[in-house]
Scaffold this motif. Structure first.
Motif, PDB file in Angstrom:
ATOM      1  N   LYS A 122       0.830  -1.208   0.000  1.00 51.07           N
ATOM      2  CA  LYS A 122       0.000   0.000   0.000  1.00 51.07           C
ATOM      3  C   LYS A 122       0.864   1.258   0.000  1.00 51.07           C
ATOM      4  CE  LYS A 122      -4.039  -2.156   2.131  1.00 51.07           C
ATOM      5  NZ  LYS A 122      -4.615  -2.588   3.421  1.00 51.07           N
ATOM      6  N   GLY A 123       1.962   1.226   0.761  1.00 48.21           N
ATOM      7  CA  GLY A 123       2.861   2.382   0.849  1.00 48.21           C
ATOM      8  C   GLY A 123       3.501   2.728  -0.486  1.00 48.21           C
ATOM      9  N   LYS A 124       3.701   1.706  -1.320  1.00 44.26           N
ATOM     10  CA  LYS A 124       4.385   1.922  -2.606  1.00 44.26           C
ATOM     11  C   LYS A 124       3.460   2.467  -3.682  1.00 44.26           C
ATOM     12  CE  LYS A 124       8.727   0.716  -2.147  1.00 44.26           C
ATOM     13  NZ  LYS A 124       9.810   1.612  -2.552  1.00 44.26           N
ATOM     14  N   LYS A 125       2.162   2.361  -3.458  1.00 43.74           N
ATOM     15  CA  LYS A 125       1.177   2.851  -4.410  1.00 43.74           C
ATOM     16  C   LYS A 125       1.439   2.330  -5.835  1.00 43.74           C
ATOM     17  CE  LYS A 125       0.489   7.174  -1.829  1.00 43.74           C
ATOM     18  NZ  LYS A 125      -0.423   6.566  -0.861  1.00 43.74           N
ATOM     19  N   PHE A 126       1.653   1.004  -5.950  1.00 41.95           N
ATOM     20  CA  PHE A 126       1.854   0.395  -7.266  1.00 41.95           C
ATOM     21  C   PHE A 126       0.571   0.530  -8.087  1.00 41.95           C
ATOM     22  CE2 PHE A 126       4.708  -2.294  -4.530  1.00 41.95           C
ATOM     23  CZ  PHE A 126       5.904  -1.893  -5.093  1.00 41.95           C
ATOM     24  N   ALA A 127       0.719   0.544  -9.404  1.00 42.96           N
ATOM     25  CA  ALA A 127      -0.448   0.756 -10.274  1.00 42.96           C
ATOM     26  C   ALA A 127      -1.319  -0.502 -10.419  1.00 42.96           C
ATOM     27  CB  ALA A 127       0.012   1.228 -11.644  1.00 42.96           C
ATOM     28  N   ALA A 128      -0.691  -1.671 -10.481  1.00 47.04           N
ATOM     29  CA  ALA A 128      -1.444  -2.907 -10.742  1.00 47.04           C
ATOM     30  C   ALA A 128      -2.343  -3.287  -9.566  1.00 47.04           C
ATOM     31  CB  ALA A 128      -0.464  -4.053 -11.020  1.00 47.04           C
ATOM     32  N   SER A 129      -3.402  -4.023  -9.846  1.00 45.90           N
ATOM     33  CA  SER A 129      -4.242  -4.544  -8.767  1.00 45.90           C
ATOM     34  C   SER A 129      -3.522  -5.746  -8.145  1.00 45.90           C
ATOM     35  CB  SER A 129      -5.612  -4.952  -9.312  1.00 45.90           C
ATOM     36  OG  SER A 129      -5.488  -6.107 -10.120  1.00 45.90           O
ATOM     37  N   TRP A 130      -3.915  -6.115  -6.928  1.00 42.84           N
ATOM     38  CA  TRP A 130      -3.210  -7.217  -6.262  1.00 42.84           C
ATOM     39  C   TRP A 130      -4.100  -7.892  -5.236  1.00 42.84           C
ATOM     40  CZ3 TRP A 130      -2.391  -6.494  -0.923  1.00 42.84           C
ATOM     41  CH2 TRP A 130      -2.597  -5.188  -0.459  1.00 42.84           C
ATOM     42  N   ILE A 131      -3.670  -9.112  -4.867  1.00 34.31           N
ATOM     43  CA  ILE A 131      -4.400  -9.869  -3.845  1.00 34.31           C
ATOM     44  C   ILE A 131      -3.396 -10.777  -3.140  1.00 34.31           C
ATOM     45  CG2 ILE A 131      -5.032 -11.762  -5.406  1.00 34.31           C
ATOM     46  CD1 ILE A 131      -7.701 -11.963  -3.960  1.00 34.31           C
TER      47      ILE A 131
END
Lengths: 152, 152
Positions: free
Chosen positions: A65-74
């Motif tokens: 969450k801290g990195k604010k990556f663009a891709a969705s994840w689970i």
């Protein structure tokens, strides 16, 4: 693209962070990252104590969450070495030098199951200050910290 | 990122095209792709005749130019299995299932030479119509065309 990565992530060290960051980079803006997190039962085969699943999951999710990556994840529980990777529809698996053989094995099983083989991306292990790998075992032993600095 | 890939690329088939496209994708917009193209001497160890370097280079460059990839690129002659990959400064090597062992060997040599190991990205081979790999040997034998269609 949809990528899969897995681990115990305890404690979450710079090697894990490189693995996760590369996974999101490969997935790309519109991609998806499935992170297999070993269950307490499966992780108990390790030679050192492991923190409970929920604590490890919290740290893992906090980093992502801290990195604010663009891709969705689970985050998915991983009950064995393969998880859903032998049958799920995805494009690439991201592994470390230690787990490259598992990825090759996953592709063999996928072929047996009539599934398309996936690409394998092996990232080089992050080195500690002494030029050896950063690993959870070394951190647990008190040799290095999570960034690979030697503890004197 | 800077990535390296190599091959004989004769004839340039859909498997090669997937390997090259993935290399440019991994390199990214500001990256660089170094493509090692086997010299005629080195390629002569193949079991079937190979077209001259300049013809193979022309096809390779024609494909890359046509795709208008964002990353910069260069074609380098490859005199042996490793080329400059054992010592050059770069981030990742892209290989097929057949050449994964060469990439692992390159990292072993890099370590011996005091160089940082690189990431290894193995793409799954593109399958022909019959579910077997597309390969130059099969094309040369007249079994399949460059897209993997069976020649009847």
């Amino acid at each position: 693209m949809k990528v899969m990565v897995g681990g115990t992530f305890d404690p979450l060290h710079d090697g894990h962070k490189a693995l996760l960051s590369r996974s999101f980079e490969l997935a790309g803006r519109d991609g998806r990252v499935v992170i297999g997190l070993t269950t307490d039962t499966f992780a108990s085969r390790k030679t050192h104590p492991i923190r409970p699943f929920d604590e490890r999951r919290q740290d893992l999710e906090g980093f992502i969450k801290g990195k604010k990556f663009a891709a969705s994840w689970i985050v998915e529980p991983l009950n064995d070495r393969f998880g859903s990777a032998t049958d799920a529809d995805f494009d690439a698996i991201i592994v470390s030098e230690e787990t490259l053989p598992v990825a090759v094995e996953i592709n063999t099983l996928r072929k047996e199951h009539g599934k398309k083989k996936v690409d394998i991306h092996q990232i080089s292990c992050v080195l500690a200050e002494d030029g050896r790998w950063i690993s959870s075992t070394r951190i647990y032993r008190g040799e290095i910290d999570v960034h690979g600095n030697l503890i004197r």
